[in-house]
Design an enzyme around this catalytic site. Structure first.
Site, PDB file in Angstrom:
ATOM      1  CG  LEU A   1      -1.810   1.226   1.340  1.00 56.29           C
ATOM      2  CD1 LEU A   1      -2.840   1.276   0.217  1.00 56.29           C
ATOM      3  CD2 LEU A   1      -2.590   0.883   2.913  1.00 56.29           C
TER       4      LEU A   1
ATOM      5  CG  ASP B   1     -10.385  -2.516  10.660  1.00 53.28           C
ATOM      6  OD1 ASP B   1      -9.673  -1.620  11.067  1.00 53.28           O
ATOM      7  OD2 ASP B   1     -11.602  -2.176  10.502  1.00 53.28           O
TER       8      ASP B   1
ATOM      9  NE  ARG C   1      -3.720  -0.325  11.766  1.00 55.66           N
ATOM     10  CZ  ARG C   1      -4.763   0.320  11.007  1.00 55.66           C
ATOM     11  NH1 ARG C   1      -6.164   0.200  11.350  1.00 55.66           N
ATOM     12  NH2 ARG C   1      -4.581   1.338  10.252  1.00 55.66           N
TER      13      ARG C   1
ATOM     14  NE  ARG D   1      25.827  -7.287  37.797  1.00 50.32           N
ATOM     15  CZ  ARG D   1      27.046  -7.259  37.301  1.00 50.32           C
ATOM     16  NH1 ARG D   1      27.653  -8.589  36.997  1.00 50.32           N
ATOM     17  NH2 ARG D   1      27.797  -5.993  37.219  1.00 50.32           N
TER      18      ARG D   1
ATOM     19  N   GLY E   1      21.903  -3.058  32.986  1.00 54.13           N
ATOM     20  CA  GLY E   1      23.049  -2.404  33.161  1.00 54.13           C
ATOM     21  C   GLY E   1      23.523  -2.431  31.868  1.00 54.13           C
TER      22      GLY E   1
ATOM     23  CD  GLU F   1       0.146  -4.554   9.691  1.00 49.37           C
ATOM     24  OE1 GLU F   1      -1.087  -4.825   9.929  1.00 49.37           O
ATOM     25  OE2 GLU F   1       1.278  -5.706   9.372  1.00 49.37           O
TER      26      GLU F   1
ATOM     27  CD  GLU G   1       2.524   9.400  16.273  1.00 50.78           C
ATOM     28  OE1 GLU G   1       2.572   8.443  15.399  1.00 50.78           O
ATOM     29  OE2 GLU G   1       3.323   9.593  17.295  1.00 50.78           O
TER      30      GLU G   1
HETATM   31  C1  LIG Z   1       9.890  -2.035   8.483  1.00 48.86           C
HETATM   32  C2  LIG Z   1       8.709  -1.404   7.920  1.00 48.86           C
HETATM   33  C3  LIG Z   1       8.020  -2.340   7.408  1.00 48.86           C
HETATM   34  C4  LIG Z   1       6.833  -1.978   6.687  1.00 48.86           C
HETATM   35  N1  LIG Z   1       6.003  -2.791   6.004  1.00 48.86           N
HETATM   36  C5  LIG Z   1       4.961  -2.346   5.112  1.00 48.86           C
HETATM   37  C6  LIG Z   1       4.176  -3.456   4.146  1.00 48.86           C
HETATM   38  O1  LIG Z   1       4.444  -4.507   4.251  1.00 48.86           O
HETATM   39  N2  LIG Z   1       3.385  -2.987   3.335  1.00 48.86           N
HETATM   40  C7  LIG Z   1       3.102  -1.436   3.576  1.00 48.86           C
HETATM   41  O2  LIG Z   1       1.966  -1.165   2.668  1.00 48.86           O
HETATM   42  N3  LIG Z   1       3.629  -0.562   4.259  1.00 48.86           N
HETATM   43  C8  LIG Z   1       4.670  -0.834   4.997  1.00 48.86           C
HETATM   44  N4  LIG Z   1       5.316  -0.113   5.745  1.00 48.86           N
HETATM   45  C9  LIG Z   1       4.969   1.279   5.933  1.00 48.86           C
HETATM   46  C10 LIG Z   1       4.346   1.865   7.031  1.00 48.86           C
HETATM   47  O3  LIG Z   1       3.048   1.418   7.245  1.00 48.86           O
HETATM   48  C11 LIG Z   1       4.473   3.375   7.185  1.00 48.86           C
HETATM   49  O4  LIG Z   1       5.701   3.722   7.191  1.00 48.86           O
HETATM   50  C12 LIG Z   1       3.555   4.181   8.076  1.00 48.86           C
HETATM   51  O5  LIG Z   1       2.314   3.748   7.929  1.00 48.86           O
HETATM   52  C13 LIG Z   1       3.677   5.871   8.198  1.00 48.86           C
HETATM   53  O6  LIG Z   1       3.773   6.313   6.961  1.00 48.86           O
HETATM   54  P1  LIG Z   1       4.780   7.245   6.641  1.00 48.86           P
HETATM   55  O7  LIG Z   1       6.237   6.541   6.780  1.00 48.86           O
HETATM   56  O8  LIG Z   1       4.776   7.742   5.213  1.00 48.86           O
HETATM   57  O9  LIG Z   1       4.948   8.336   7.580  1.00 48.86           O
HETATM   58  P2  LIG Z   1       4.133   9.532   7.605  1.00 48.86           P
HETATM   59  O10 LIG Z   1       2.643   9.357   7.307  1.00 48.86           O
HETATM   60  O11 LIG Z   1       4.905  10.627   6.706  1.00 48.86           O
HETATM   61  O12 LIG Z   1       4.125  10.211   9.122  1.00 48.86           O
HETATM   62  C14 LIG Z   1       5.167  10.821   9.802  1.00 48.86           C
HETATM   63  C15 LIG Z   1       4.824  11.244  11.111  1.00 48.86           C
HETATM   64  O13 LIG Z   1       3.783  12.250  11.234  1.00 48.86           O
HETATM   65  C16 LIG Z   1       2.719  11.660  11.898  1.00 48.86           C
HETATM   66  N5  LIG Z   1       1.187  11.632  11.195  1.00 48.86           N
HETATM   67  C17 LIG Z   1       0.820  11.716   9.908  1.00 48.86           C
HETATM   68  N6  LIG Z   1      -0.153  12.111   9.566  1.00 48.86           N
HETATM   69  C18 LIG Z   1      -0.827  12.336  10.808  1.00 48.86           C
HETATM   70  C19 LIG Z   1      -2.179  12.950  11.303  1.00 48.86           C
HETATM   71  N7  LIG Z   1      -3.027  12.868  10.501  1.00 48.86           N
HETATM   72  N8  LIG Z   1      -2.157  13.339  12.627  1.00 48.86           N
HETATM   73  C20 LIG Z   1      -1.186  12.947  13.488  1.00 48.86           C
HETATM   74  N9  LIG Z   1       0.074  12.604  13.268  1.00 48.86           N
HETATM   75  C21 LIG Z   1       0.168  12.428  11.770  1.00 48.86           C
HETATM   76  C22 LIG Z   1       2.896  10.168  11.793  1.00 48.86           C
HETATM   77  O14 LIG Z   1       2.296   9.367  12.933  1.00 48.86           O
HETATM   78  C23 LIG Z   1       4.409  10.217  12.043  1.00 48.86           C
HETATM   79  O15 LIG Z   1       4.648  10.193  13.481  1.00 48.86           O
HETATM   80  C24 LIG Z   1       6.649  -0.439   6.602  1.00 48.86           C
HETATM   81  C25 LIG Z   1       7.413   0.433   7.339  1.00 48.86           C
HETATM   82  C26 LIG Z   1       8.653  -0.065   7.854  1.00 48.86           C
HETATM   83  C27 LIG Z   1       9.301   1.017   8.830  1.00 48.86           C
END
Ligand SMILES: Cc1cc2nc3c(=O)[nH]c(=O)nc-3n(C[C@H](O)[C@H](O)[C@H](O)COP(=O)(O)OP(=O)(O)OC[C@H]3O[C@@H](n4cnc5c(N)ncnc54)[C@H](O)[C@@H]3O)c2cc1C
Length: 390
Positions: A123, A238, A241, A266, A340, A364, A368
């Site tokens: 996605l 849903d 997660r 320890r 430690g 997932e 936030e």
């Molecule tokens: C190791 C790893 C594996 C992953 N595997 C998959 C996978 O298999 N398939 C897949 O599709 N994706 C995958 N992802 C992607 C992951 O789901 C996204 O990185 C995640 O949803 C956050 O999106 P972003 O990185 O674009 O952050 P952003 O959306 O840019 O967010 C940046 C920050 O802003 C905050 N933020 C954004 N919008 C809001 C809002 N409206 N209100 C408050 N705070 C907000 C976020 O919480 C975050 O702290 C993976 C990511 C990682 C790191």
């Protein structure tokens, strides 16, 4: 709350044995090598572990969601990468399980439930993670095919999966109503994994970029109707997660167990550190948080096994993911502190657990976003509160 049947208990015992005897000894190597652990996949295939995610007609055990979550938890106590392999198999299969046609299920699910094929869920893009409706990958209809163009980012199981649940825009102007879901097979011309990301934790899991350049997917591989993709993506999350929640809880409990064992033996100032009240208090808080997190997680498993769907599931899923992953981060930081200096070095597993825990607050749907989901569902509910009655 339902309890496990004798058959489910036996399966869980087998999982515990495999985790202790076969997976735990590999965990540090998997972390250090950054290599996808095909030997663990082979173990799951031999022992029928993937089958726990599927119903009997699809080649699985039909033993339900709660047992599947407990399985991910048990494995993640010793190795978060190995726990994630089970969770991502579910994530990548849920589209087929929830909305696949009989023909699609028959074509894909038996191979996924045996573990012959691994699955992935694509996605996220460079410009859209939390804002998932903003994806830009397109799927243009051309005869009996769709032609896919675009990029996906951060995809777990990239390069090791045989099938990917893919989301693309069939109507780029229509926002989330323009998204459609597909199943695309590895090896499709025009589809390749461009790069794998080095990262902080879950080092054995691949996280990669997918590139689509005129890749053709037959119409027979579309999941649901055109425009239903966003709803499908959210329904999948849903259900999936809590797999992350189970991974997080496993990490948290594994770190708690490790800290307890260490604190028993320890000694400082003439007694085991567990006898110092500040350390005893930490251990008590760690154990209590894990138990509270487990309550939310198992509640979700019981809801699914009881046939729940819709908003009740959305809220329970978000709460379980949010709480278990926050607990995982808090508890693993405390575990490092209890050990430690030894907590900080790789001879003990807690520094790995702390690194592995972080991503559970991010993927997932970040925590936030989970808080926004829980609050949205609270506002939707019509509750009679003592305040309203006044
Ligand atoms: C190791 C790893 C594996 C992953 N595997 C998959 C996978 O298999 N398939 C897949 O599709 N994706 C995958 N992802 C992607 C992951 O789901 C996204 O990185 C995640 O949803 C956050 O999106 P972003 O990185 O674009 O952050 P952003 O959306 O840019 O967010 C940046 C920050 O802003 C905050 N933020 C954004 N919008 C809001 C809002 N409206 N209100 C408050 N705070 C907000 C976020 O919480 C975050 O702290 C993976 C990511 C990682 C790191």
């Amino acid at each position: 709350m339902r309890t496990l049947t004798d058959e489910q208990r036996e399966i869980l015992e087998l999982v515990r044995l495999l985790a202790r005897e076969r997976i735990k000894p590999r965990a540090a190597e998997i972390d250090a090598s950054h290599e996808f652990p095909w030997d663990i996949v082979e173990l799951y295939r031999e022992q029928g572990i993937f089958g726990l995610l599927y119903d009997e007609p699809d080649g699985g055990t039909g033993t339900g969601a709660l047992l599947a979550l407990m399985t991910i938890e048990e494995i993640s106590k010793v190795c978060a990468t190995s726990g994630l392999i089970v969770a991502v198999q579910d994530l990548g299969s849920l589209g087929l399980k929830l909305v696949g046609s009989e023909e699609q299920k028959a074509r894909f699910l038996p191979k996924l439930s045996s573990g012959e094929w691994l699955a992935a869920y694509a996605l996220t893009e460079a410009g859209s993670g939390s804002d998932s409706a903003a994806i830009r990958t397109t799927a243009r209809r051309d005869g009996d095919d769709y032609v896919i163009d675009g990029d996906k980012r951060f995809i777990s199981n990239a390069g090791v999966a045989s099938v990917y649940t893919l989301f693309a825009k069939t109507d780029p102007m229509a926002g989330h109503a323009g998204i459609t879901a597909f199943v695309i097979e590895a090896g499709t011309p025009g589809f390749e994994v461009a790069r794998l990301e080095p990262k902080l934790g879950i080092a054995g899991s691949t996280t990669g970029e997918l590139v689509f350049d005129g890749a053709r997917v037959p119409v027979a591989n579309r999941l649901g109707e055109e425009g239903e993709g966003f709803k499908i993506a959210m329904r999948i999350l849903d259900r999936s997660r809590p797999g992350v929640a189970a991974q997080a809880l496993g990490i948290a409990q594994g770190a708690t167990d490790c800290a307890l064992e260490y604190a028993r033996t320890r000694e400082t100032m003439g007694q085991p550190i567990a006898q110092h009240q500040l350390i005893a208090g930490k251990l008590a808080d760690m154990e209590t948080r894990c138990a509270a997190a487990r309550g939310l997680l198992y509640h979700f498993g019981n809801l699914v096994d009881g046939g729940a769907d819709g908003p009740e599931l959305t809220k329970a899923s978000a709460m379980a993911k949010l709480y278990c992953s926050d607990v995982a981060m808090e508890v693993t930081i405390e575990a490092v502190q209890v050990l430690g200096g030894y907590g900080y070095i790789t001879e003990y597993p807690v520094e790995r657990m702390m690194r592995d825990a972080k991503v559970t607050q991010i993927y997932e749907g970040t925590n936030e976003i989970q808080r926004l989901v829980v609050a949205r569902e609270m506002l939707r509910e019509t509750r009679i509160t003592p305040w309203a009655a006044l």
